[in-house]
Scaffold this motif. Structure first.
Motif, PDB file in Angstrom:
ATOM      1  N   ARG A  55      29.361  38.604  41.369  1.00 47.70           N
ATOM      2  CA  ARG A  55      28.258  38.482  40.410  1.00 47.70           C
ATOM      3  C   ARG A  55      27.441  40.030  40.535  1.00 47.70           C
ATOM      4  O   ARG A  55      26.696  39.988  39.546  1.00 47.70           O
ATOM      5  CB  ARG A  55      27.448  37.250  41.037  1.00 47.70           C
ATOM      6  N   ASN A  56      27.429  40.662  41.622  1.00 48.13           N
ATOM      7  CA  ASN A  56      26.598  41.668  41.454  1.00 48.13           C
ATOM      8  C   ASN A  56      27.442  42.941  41.403  1.00 48.13           C
ATOM      9  O   ASN A  56      26.668  44.028  41.603  1.00 48.13           O
ATOM     10  CB  ASN A  56      25.687  41.858  42.800  1.00 48.13           C
ATOM     11  N   ASP A  57      28.503  43.056  40.920  1.00 46.17           N
ATOM     12  CA  ASP A  57      29.589  44.207  40.687  1.00 46.17           C
ATOM     13  C   ASP A  57      29.475  45.056  42.130  1.00 46.17           C
ATOM     14  O   ASP A  57      29.609  46.287  41.912  1.00 46.17           O
ATOM     15  CB  ASP A  57      28.881  44.958  39.580  1.00 46.17           C
ATOM     16  N   LEU A  58      29.755  44.515  43.258  1.00 46.94           N
ATOM     17  CA  LEU A  58      29.647  45.224  44.406  1.00 46.94           C
ATOM     18  C   LEU A  58      31.243  45.467  44.749  1.00 46.94           C
ATOM     19  O   LEU A  58      31.464  46.649  45.495  1.00 46.94           O
ATOM     20  CB  LEU A  58      29.178  44.354  45.812  1.00 46.94           C
ATOM     21  N   SER A  72      39.273  35.764  36.186  1.00 46.36           N
ATOM     22  CA  SER A  72      37.869  34.896  36.091  1.00 46.36           C
ATOM     23  C   SER A  72      37.232  35.228  34.852  1.00 46.36           C
ATOM     24  O   SER A  72      37.484  36.182  34.001  1.00 46.36           O
ATOM     25  CB  SER A  72      37.115  35.477  37.214  1.00 46.36           C
ATOM     26  N   PHE A  73      36.452  34.199  34.422  1.00 45.35           N
ATOM     27  CA  PHE A  73      35.733  34.293  33.101  1.00 45.35           C
ATOM     28  C   PHE A  73      34.568  33.239  33.032  1.00 45.35           C
ATOM     29  O   PHE A  73      34.552  32.297  33.812  1.00 45.35           O
ATOM     30  CB  PHE A  73      36.650  33.978  32.004  1.00 45.35           C
ATOM     31  N   SER A  74      33.860  33.404  32.300  1.00 47.80           N
ATOM     32  CA  SER A  74      32.772  32.722  31.971  1.00 47.80           C
ATOM     33  C   SER A  74      32.538  32.271  30.803  1.00 47.80           C
ATOM     34  O   SER A  74      32.810  33.154  29.624  1.00 47.80           O
ATOM     35  CB  SER A  74      31.236  33.169  32.609  1.00 47.80           C
ATOM     36  N   ILE A  75      31.982  31.140  30.187  1.00 48.14           N
ATOM     37  CA  ILE A  75      31.845  30.908  28.693  1.00 48.14           C
ATOM     38  C   ILE A  75      30.538  30.527  28.261  1.00 48.14           C
ATOM     39  O   ILE A  75      29.640  30.264  29.235  1.00 48.14           O
ATOM     40  CB  ILE A  75      32.914  29.602  28.433  1.00 48.14           C
ATOM     41  N   ASN A  76      30.112  30.312  27.132  1.00 53.16           N
ATOM     42  CA  ASN A  76      28.933  29.492  26.660  1.00 53.16           C
ATOM     43  C   ASN A  76      28.834  28.052  26.659  1.00 53.16           C
ATOM     44  O   ASN A  76      29.806  27.420  25.968  1.00 53.16           O
ATOM     45  CB  ASN A  76      28.681  30.082  25.138  1.00 53.16           C
ATOM     46  N   TYR A 108      29.119  28.010  35.180  1.00 48.62           N
ATOM     47  CA  TYR A 108      30.186  28.371  36.188  1.00 48.62           C
ATOM     48  C   TYR A 108      30.982  29.702  35.642  1.00 48.62           C
ATOM     49  O   TYR A 108      31.197  29.844  34.683  1.00 48.62           O
ATOM     50  CB  TYR A 108      30.933  27.074  36.357  1.00 48.62           C
ATOM     51  N   ILE A 109      31.454  30.051  36.716  1.00 44.78           N
ATOM     52  CA  ILE A 109      32.641  31.091  36.613  1.00 44.78           C
ATOM     53  C   ILE A 109      33.995  30.393  36.826  1.00 44.78           C
ATOM     54  O   ILE A 109      34.155  29.808  37.797  1.00 44.78           O
ATOM     55  CB  ILE A 109      32.387  31.987  37.458  1.00 44.78           C
ATOM     56  N   PHE A 110      34.818  30.502  35.992  1.00 43.37           N
ATOM     57  CA  PHE A 110      36.179  29.893  36.193  1.00 43.37           C
ATOM     58  C   PHE A 110      37.160  30.927  36.552  1.00 43.37           C
ATOM     59  O   PHE A 110      37.127  31.891  36.162  1.00 43.37           O
ATOM     60  CB  PHE A 110      36.558  29.365  34.638  1.00 43.37           C
ATOM     61  N   GLU A 140      32.204  34.724  27.559  1.00 43.15           N
ATOM     62  CA  GLU A 140      30.828  35.642  27.750  1.00 43.15           C
ATOM     63  C   GLU A 140      31.268  36.765  28.825  1.00 43.15           C
ATOM     64  O   GLU A 140      30.815  37.899  28.239  1.00 43.15           O
ATOM     65  CB  GLU A 140      29.872  34.740  28.320  1.00 43.15           C
ATOM     66  N   SER A 141      32.024  36.490  29.510  1.00 42.81           N
ATOM     67  CA  SER A 141      32.594  37.735  30.380  1.00 42.81           C
ATOM     68  C   SER A 141      33.983  37.337  30.959  1.00 42.81           C
ATOM     69  O   SER A 141      34.407  36.286  30.739  1.00 42.81           O
ATOM     70  CB  SER A 141      31.787  37.874  31.671  1.00 42.81           C
ATOM     71  N   CYS A 142      34.888  38.268  31.321  1.00 46.13           N
ATOM     72  CA  CYS A 142      36.030  38.209  31.590  1.00 46.13           C
ATOM     73  C   CYS A 142      36.650  39.436  32.383  1.00 46.13           C
ATOM     74  O   CYS A 142      36.143  40.537  32.004  1.00 46.13           O
ATOM     75  CB  CYS A 142      37.198  38.269  30.382  1.00 46.13           C
ATOM     76  N   ARG A 143      37.465  38.943  33.614  1.00 46.66           N
ATOM     77  CA  ARG A 143      38.029  39.941  34.471  1.00 46.66           C
ATOM     78  C   ARG A 143      39.456  39.560  35.032  1.00 46.66           C
ATOM     79  O   ARG A 143      39.592  38.742  35.220  1.00 46.66           O
ATOM     80  CB  ARG A 143      36.965  40.152  35.635  1.00 46.66           C
ATOM     81  N   ASP A 144      40.018  40.771  34.999  1.00 47.81           N
ATOM     82  CA  ASP A 144      41.499  40.868  35.488  1.00 47.81           C
ATOM     83  C   ASP A 144      41.311  41.019  36.956  1.00 47.81           C
ATOM     84  O   ASP A 144      40.930  42.220  37.202  1.00 47.81           O
ATOM     85  CB  ASP A 144      42.431  41.755  34.789  1.00 47.81           C
ATOM     86  N   LEU A 145      41.671  39.933  37.816  1.00 46.96           N
ATOM     87  CA  LEU A 145      41.692  40.479  39.262  1.00 46.96           C
ATOM     88  C   LEU A 145      42.837  40.852  39.920  1.00 46.96           C
ATOM     89  O   LEU A 145      42.895  40.758  41.001  1.00 46.96           O
ATOM     90  CB  LEU A 145      41.206  38.716  39.731  1.00 46.96           C
ATOM     91  N   GLY A 146      44.154  41.105  39.154  1.00 48.30           N
ATOM     92  CA  GLY A 146      45.185  41.480  39.566  1.00 48.30           C
ATOM     93  C   GLY A 146      46.246  40.848  39.435  1.00 48.30           C
ATOM     94  O   GLY A 146      46.325  39.324  39.005  1.00 48.30           O
TER      95      GLY A 146
END
Length: 335
Positions: free
Chosen positions: A76-79, A245-249, A285-287, A315-321
């Motif tokens: 959540r904090n881009d660490l 991972s992704f989040s939605i409205n 939530y983050i899915f 709203e956001s999306c990330r490829d985790l591998g």
């Protein structure tokens, strides 16, 4: 020029199940296995480049997902923006009831209810529920950072008649006595570990796969599932997994359904869905979705297409591998 020894982080202390998983995962490589006191420390070591890989527990077949790992992957904090999954390892987990050596020479029946406190990692309680309900109903339970830490506490504490749930490896490492073995509810109790690496600090050379950065010397996969397909049914062809991972409205009707339909449209099989609180707004939530990709040419770019489409509705999306599916793969030799 040959590479120096790999640095592989794992959740410590030594003799934890994570230590065992790391040792087995990298037994075909020259690697230094380095314990870390927390999940976050192991993630941070990979992000900083202090570790080439980290071996982190992700889920258990009996007790479900490891929320600490999900929270760190949520980032959540881009660490840990450069940390991605590049592999997985399945470890069959057998638990023991361990005590200070010599404290119960008559074995389990002789303890006679005198154990007043039990120590283990939170995941282990649910994996041994039937045994605990039978022998230790009402006994105080103390969560500790790892099963090995519980064994260490019991071995050193002479003022308290405590017990711990840990592996035989941990018991022998810390000099514990073992009152009971294989106390897990299910004999097929298995923990899946994710193998993490830093996408920005990859080294090239012998032993590294250039496109996916999956080390070909990782150990062979876990045995095939116990139940074979029914006669006439084809074997699964899924050879890779991807975690997204992704989040939605949440206020938009059908937003989650629209996101999930993208995977179906691209021919991707969803094998698991998890959620964690976003911590941005209550009840948001983050899915996390894990999907399998078949090896056909038409599905080669399915994950990329799904990610592009997902970014249009999320709203956001990330490829985790992406990594080789160890339950379906025969070997990592040809990755």
């Amino acid at each position: 020029m040959p590479l120096s020894s790999l640095q592989v982080a794992f959740l410590g202390p030594p003799a934890s199940f994570s230590h065992q998983a790391a040792a087995e995962s990298f037994r075909r490589a020259t690697a230094d296995l380095v314990p870390h006191v927390s999940f976050a420390d192991a993630f941070a070591a990979v992000q900083r480049g202090d570790a080439d890989y980290a071996v982190i527990p992700f889920e258990n077949s009996t007790n479900g997902s490891v929320v600490q790992t999900l929270d760190l992957l949520a980032d959540r904090n881009d660490l840990y923006k450069d940390v991605k999954v590049c592999g997985e390892y399945y470890l069959t987990v057998h638990h023991c009831l361990v005590v200070r050596k010599g404290s119960y020479p008559g074995g389990l029946p002789s303890y006679d209810g005198s154990i007043t406190k039990l120590y283990t990692h939170p995941q282990a309680w649910g994996q041994c529920d039937m045994f605990l309900s039978r022998y230790f109903k009402g006994v105080e339970r103390q969560d500790v950072s790892s099963t090995s830490k519980g064994a260490e506490i019991v071995a050193k504490d002479t003022a308290e008649q405590g017990g711990a749930i840990a592996s035989r490896f941990a018991a022998e490492y810390h000099g514990n006595g073992i009152l009971a073995e294989n106390i897990e509810d299910r004999s097929d109790n298995t923990t899946r570990f994710l193998i993490l690496r830093n996408i920005q600090s990859l080294r090239t050379g012998e032993g590294y796969h250039q496109s996916l950065s999956i080390p070909p010397y990782l150990s062979a996969p876990a045995p095939a599932p116990a139940s074979d397909p029914a006669p006439g049914q084809p074997q699964s062809e899924t050879t890779h997994k991807t975690l997204i991972s992704f989040s939605i409205n949440h206020s938009s009707p059908g937003a989650l359904a629209s996101a999930l339909l993208i995977f179906k449209a691209q021919g991707l099989n969803l094998t698991s869905i998890n959620t964690r609180p976003s911590l941005k707004r209550a009840w948001q939530y983050i899915f996390f979705v894990e999907c399998g990709r078949q090896p056909s040419n038409e599905n080669k770019d399915a994950v990329l297409k799904a990610l592009n489409d997902l970014r249009m509705v999320a709203e956001s999306c990330r490829d985790l591998g992406t990594w080789r599916d160890q339950l379906g793969a025969e070997t990592l030799q040809d990755v």
